[in-house]
Motif scaffolding. Structure first.
Motif, PDB file in Angstrom:
ATOM      1  N   TYR A  59       0.826  -1.209   0.000  1.00 40.90           N
ATOM      2  CA  TYR A  59       0.000   0.000   0.000  1.00 40.90           C
ATOM      3  C   TYR A  59       0.860   1.258   0.000  1.00 40.90           C
ATOM      4  O   TYR A  59       0.645   2.177  -0.793  1.00 40.90           O
ATOM      5  CB  TYR A  59      -0.912  -0.036   1.219  1.00 40.90           C
ATOM      6  CG  TYR A  59      -1.691   1.226   1.490  1.00 40.90           C
ATOM      7  CD1 TYR A  59      -2.693   1.654   0.625  1.00 40.90           C
ATOM      8  CD2 TYR A  59      -1.428   1.985   2.627  1.00 40.90           C
ATOM      9  CE1 TYR A  59      -3.407   2.812   0.889  1.00 40.90           C
ATOM     10  CE2 TYR A  59      -2.141   3.141   2.895  1.00 40.90           C
ATOM     11  CZ  TYR A  59      -3.124   3.546   2.033  1.00 40.90           C
ATOM     12  OH  TYR A  59      -3.836   4.691   2.295  1.00 40.90           O
ATOM     13  N   GLN A  60       1.861   1.298   0.872  1.00 44.29           N
ATOM     14  CA  GLN A  60       2.723   2.481   0.961  1.00 44.29           C
ATOM     15  C   GLN A  60       3.542   2.667  -0.309  1.00 44.29           C
ATOM     16  O   GLN A  60       3.749   3.796  -0.766  1.00 44.29           O
ATOM     17  CB  GLN A  60       3.651   2.362   2.179  1.00 44.29           C
ATOM     18  CG  GLN A  60       2.939   2.438   3.520  1.00 44.29           C
ATOM     19  CD  GLN A  60       2.195   3.745   3.711  1.00 44.29           C
ATOM     20  OE1 GLN A  60       2.622   4.802   3.243  1.00 44.29           O
ATOM     21  NE2 GLN A  60       1.065   3.677   4.401  1.00 44.29           N
ATOM     22  N   GLN A  61       4.012   1.577  -0.898  1.00 45.56           N
ATOM     23  CA  GLN A  61       4.781   1.687  -2.142  1.00 45.56           C
ATOM     24  C   GLN A  61       3.931   2.232  -3.282  1.00 45.56           C
ATOM     25  O   GLN A  61       4.447   2.886  -4.195  1.00 45.56           O
ATOM     26  CB  GLN A  61       5.341   0.312  -2.521  1.00 45.56           C
ATOM     27  CG  GLN A  61       6.489  -0.161  -1.648  1.00 45.56           C
ATOM     28  CD  GLN A  61       6.952  -1.554  -2.011  1.00 45.56           C
ATOM     29  OE1 GLN A  61       6.319  -2.247  -2.828  1.00 45.56           O
ATOM     30  NE2 GLN A  61       8.053  -2.002  -1.424  1.00 45.56           N
ATOM     31  N   ASN A  62       2.643   1.972  -3.220  1.00 46.82           N
ATOM     32  CA  ASN A  62       1.737   2.457  -4.260  1.00 46.82           C
ATOM     33  C   ASN A  62       1.408   3.930  -4.094  1.00 46.82           C
ATOM     34  O   ASN A  62       1.446   4.697  -5.049  1.00 46.82           O
ATOM     35  CB  ASN A  62       0.451   1.635  -4.258  1.00 46.82           C
ATOM     36  CG  ASN A  62       0.566   0.365  -5.082  1.00 46.82           C
ATOM     37  OD1 ASN A  62       0.359   0.380  -6.282  1.00 46.82           O
ATOM     38  ND2 ASN A  62       0.918  -0.727  -4.433  1.00 46.82           N
ATOM     39  N   ARG A 443     -12.721  -0.579   4.421  1.00 45.77           N
ATOM     40  CA  ARG A 443     -11.346  -0.107   4.574  1.00 45.77           C
ATOM     41  C   ARG A 443     -10.474  -0.572   3.401  1.00 45.77           C
ATOM     42  O   ARG A 443      -9.647   0.192   2.880  1.00 45.77           O
ATOM     43  CB  ARG A 443     -10.774  -0.607   5.899  1.00 45.77           C
ATOM     44  CG  ARG A 443      -9.431   0.002   6.284  1.00 45.77           C
ATOM     45  CD  ARG A 443      -8.920  -0.646   7.563  1.00 45.77           C
ATOM     46  NE  ARG A 443      -9.807  -0.353   8.682  1.00 45.77           N
ATOM     47  CZ  ARG A 443      -9.624   0.654   9.530  1.00 45.77           C
ATOM     48  NH1 ARG A 443      -8.585   1.456   9.380  1.00 45.77           N
ATOM     49  NH2 ARG A 443     -10.471   0.844  10.522  1.00 45.77           N
ATOM     50  N   GLY A 444     -10.655  -1.827   2.997  1.00 46.14           N
ATOM     51  CA  GLY A 444      -9.888  -2.348   1.872  1.00 46.14           C
ATOM     52  C   GLY A 444     -10.249  -1.659   0.564  1.00 46.14           C
ATOM     53  O   GLY A 444      -9.372  -1.361  -0.253  1.00 46.14           O
ATOM     54  N   ALA A 445     -11.540  -1.403   0.357  1.00 42.83           N
ATOM     55  CA  ALA A 445     -11.983  -0.701  -0.853  1.00 42.83           C
ATOM     56  C   ALA A 445     -11.402   0.710  -0.896  1.00 42.83           C
ATOM     57  O   ALA A 445     -11.033   1.207  -1.966  1.00 42.83           O
ATOM     58  CB  ALA A 445     -13.505  -0.654  -0.903  1.00 42.83           C
ATOM     59  N   ASP A 446     -11.322   1.354   0.268  1.00 43.00           N
ATOM     60  CA  ASP A 446     -10.711   2.691   0.320  1.00 43.00           C
ATOM     61  C   ASP A 446      -9.254   2.635  -0.125  1.00 43.00           C
ATOM     62  O   ASP A 446      -8.776   3.514  -0.852  1.00 43.00           O
ATOM     63  CB  ASP A 446     -10.800   3.256   1.737  1.00 43.00           C
ATOM     64  CG  ASP A 446     -12.207   3.726   2.098  1.00 43.00           C
ATOM     65  OD1 ASP A 446     -13.065   3.786   1.197  1.00 43.00           O
ATOM     66  OD2 ASP A 446     -12.441   4.039   3.283  1.00 43.00           O
ATOM     67  N   ARG A 447      -8.562   1.597   0.312  1.00 42.89           N
ATOM     68  CA  ARG A 447      -7.154   1.476  -0.086  1.00 42.89           C
ATOM     69  C   ARG A 447      -7.013   1.266  -1.593  1.00 42.89           C
ATOM     70  O   ARG A 447      -6.139   1.847  -2.234  1.00 42.89           O
ATOM     71  CB  ARG A 447      -6.491   0.313   0.665  1.00 42.89           C
ATOM     72  CG  ARG A 447      -6.159   0.623   2.107  1.00 42.89           C
ATOM     73  CD  ARG A 447      -5.110  -0.340   2.648  1.00 42.89           C
ATOM     74  NE  ARG A 447      -4.698   0.020   3.993  1.00 42.89           N
ATOM     75  CZ  ARG A 447      -3.670  -0.551   4.635  1.00 42.89           C
ATOM     76  NH1 ARG A 447      -2.978  -1.521   4.033  1.00 42.89           N
ATOM     77  NH2 ARG A 447      -3.345  -0.161   5.850  1.00 42.89           N
TER      78      ARG A 447
END
Length: 491
Positions: A59-62, A443-447
């Motif tokens: 997530y952070q790398q994206n 939460r996952g959809a937000d990511r």
């Protein structure tokens, strides 16, 4: 029985089970309609691949691709963004690897904050985007960046609750949709409109709508309302009531044609009521602002996205043009991954998606199309949740078909971590995916929405940098850490 005897007995049982697992046929033994299988010892002791997936790191790398690099100049930035376009897991795949594919769209975005009417982006998808999931995040980020308010188009009747808009109605409303099970009415014609569904009111219909507290900030208010209608044989009265004001529009006989009725409000509001008297088809209600951008969330539960080409194209052209549509997003494929699917069926489905892309290109020849591929999906294989058989083949077939037909493709599966990543997302605390190992949690959809937005925004940054580098200092100020700030200074 002594302890050593119990221990020996247990080890003998384990050894016997291991021998059976080794000699048992890998595909099992079929007895009638029942297929008996036995787990191989290697399946018991192997390290699960999804345990190695660091979801937070992915997530952070994206979302912080540029921030993690030590860039000193505009040229460094351009080089880094080109590397993203060619190698990053969250990149967009373009026809002929042309990362300028969105440039005309970006040009429209740049002028949208101060130019009427607002830009519309349609996000069609299956149940992954229900309740304004994924769409809501992208909308909020784009409205922050380019201006605009409102949630966009909503149906006259919303059968599925939304985080963004609350709706109810009074009166007679018959809904028709081109997707869904056999319990959903099908119309005797093909004029379904931009939502692939519509509501027919034979006499009187009152529609109440208000934005929710759970909505993103920019979606909570609007100052323009559009009513998409058609097929009225008599004069119809449509009254919008909001903030103590009542405004009535007279809709004259348009027979089987289409029309858009617009109310411009003196101030922003978060609720309203539409009262419609007369026989009419309602194709949607748009809650938007006069300038900026909005993204229309169009979830289609159970749909595989292969029916658009059967909708009347003239009606679609009219509504898309009236709404100033500048991007089409299609997010499908998950519902085509049914149990027992074959490679030939995957090929056929991909070809059908290609037909849908051509349909949209004929209607909107200058508007880019972005297809979002299915996420990882897990199934139980000998007691363990693993990526579904043939899912990778499905994604590859869709990617190749989409780009070969002149559209862009974003690989959700690849961006979220690849094989067995859905298990890793579901095992997060709190979970980023539901227990069905198919759908994302809120939460996952937000990511996913944030990752997709940042991917698109990286191409926007590259567009701005290439456009401005000849006129700007090639050295980046040290204190400017986020490239969006740089770009605002460049505008």
């Amino acid at each position: 029985m002594k302890t050593w005897q119990i221990t020996l007995y247990i080890w003998i049982c384990i050894a016997c089970l291991a021998v059976i697992g080794i000699i048992f046929p890998p595909n099992g033994v079929k007895i009638g309609k029942i297929n008996l299988t036995f787990i191989h010892p290697s399946e018991v002791i192997k390290v699960e691949k999804h345990n190695k997936i660091d979801v937070d790191e992915i997530y952070q790398q994206n979302i912080q691709y540029l921030q993690n690099l030590h860039l000193q100049s505009m040229q460094d930035s351009i080089t880094a963004l080109k590397n993203f376009a060619l190698t990053h897991a969250s990149r967009v795949y373009f026809p002929n690897n042309d990362y300028h594919y969105f440039d005309k769209f970006f040009n429209k975005l740049d002028s949208s904050a101060n130019k009427e009417p607002s830009i519309h982006i349609f996000h069609y998808g299956d149940s992954q985007i229900e309740m304004d999931r994924i769409t809501g995040v992208i909308r909020e980020q784009m409205q922050k960046q380019f201006g605009g308010y409102g949630p966009g188009i909503i149906p006259a009747i919303q059968p599925i609750p939304s985080f963004t808009v609350n709706q109810n109605y009074h009166g007679i409303a018959n809904k028709y949709a081109l997707y869904g099970d056999t319990n959903v009415r099908r119309a005797p014609h093909n004029k379904y409109g931009v939502l692939a569904s519509f509501v027919h009111s034979p006499d009187f219909l009152q529609i109440n709508f208000s934005t929710n507290n759970t909505a993103f900030e920019h979606a909570k208010k609007f100052n323009r309302v559009k009513l998409l209608i058609g097929n009225n044989t008599d004069t119809v009265l449509a009254t919008l009531s909001t903030n103590g004001l009542d405004s009535t529009k007279i809709i004259y006989n348009i027979n089987s044609g289409s029309n858009t009725i617009q109310w411009d409000l003196p101030s922003y509001t978060n609720s309203g009521t539409l009262s419609i008297k007369g026989s009419i088809d309602i194709y949607g209600i748009s809650l938007e602002s006069k300038t900026g951008v909005t993204i229309d969330n169009v979830p289609m539960r159970g749909a595989a996205g292969t029916f658009f080409s059967s909708i009347n194209s003239e009606m679609m052209k009219y509504f898309y043009k009236n709404l100033n549509t500048q991007l089409i997003i299609l997010q499908f494929g998950g519902n085509a991954m049914y149990s027992g699917i074959t490679k030939k069926q995957i090929e056929y489905y991909a070809q059908n998606i290609g037909k849908q892309i051509k349909y949209f290109q004929n209607i909107l020849p200058d508007v880019p199309i972005l297809f979002i591929g299915p996420s990882d999906m897990s199934e139980n294989v000998q007691g363990k949740m693993q990526t579904r058989h043939f899912l990778v083949e499905m994604i590859n077939a869709l990617r190749d078909t989409v780009i070969n037909n002149g559209a862009a493709f974003w690989n959700t599966f690849e961006a979220m971590g690849g094989e067995n990543s859905m298990v890793a997302w579901a095992n997060m605390n709190p979970p980023l995916a539901s227990p069905d190992y198919i759908h994302f949690s809120k939460r996952g959809a937000d990511r996913i929405g944030e990752m997709l937005y940042e991917s698109i925004n990286n191409y926007y940054l590259l567009y701005k940098l290439e456009k401005n580098i000849s006129n700007k200092d090639n050295i980046l100020p040290q204190y400017l850490q986020h490239f969006k700030v740089v770009l605002y200074e460049m505008q």
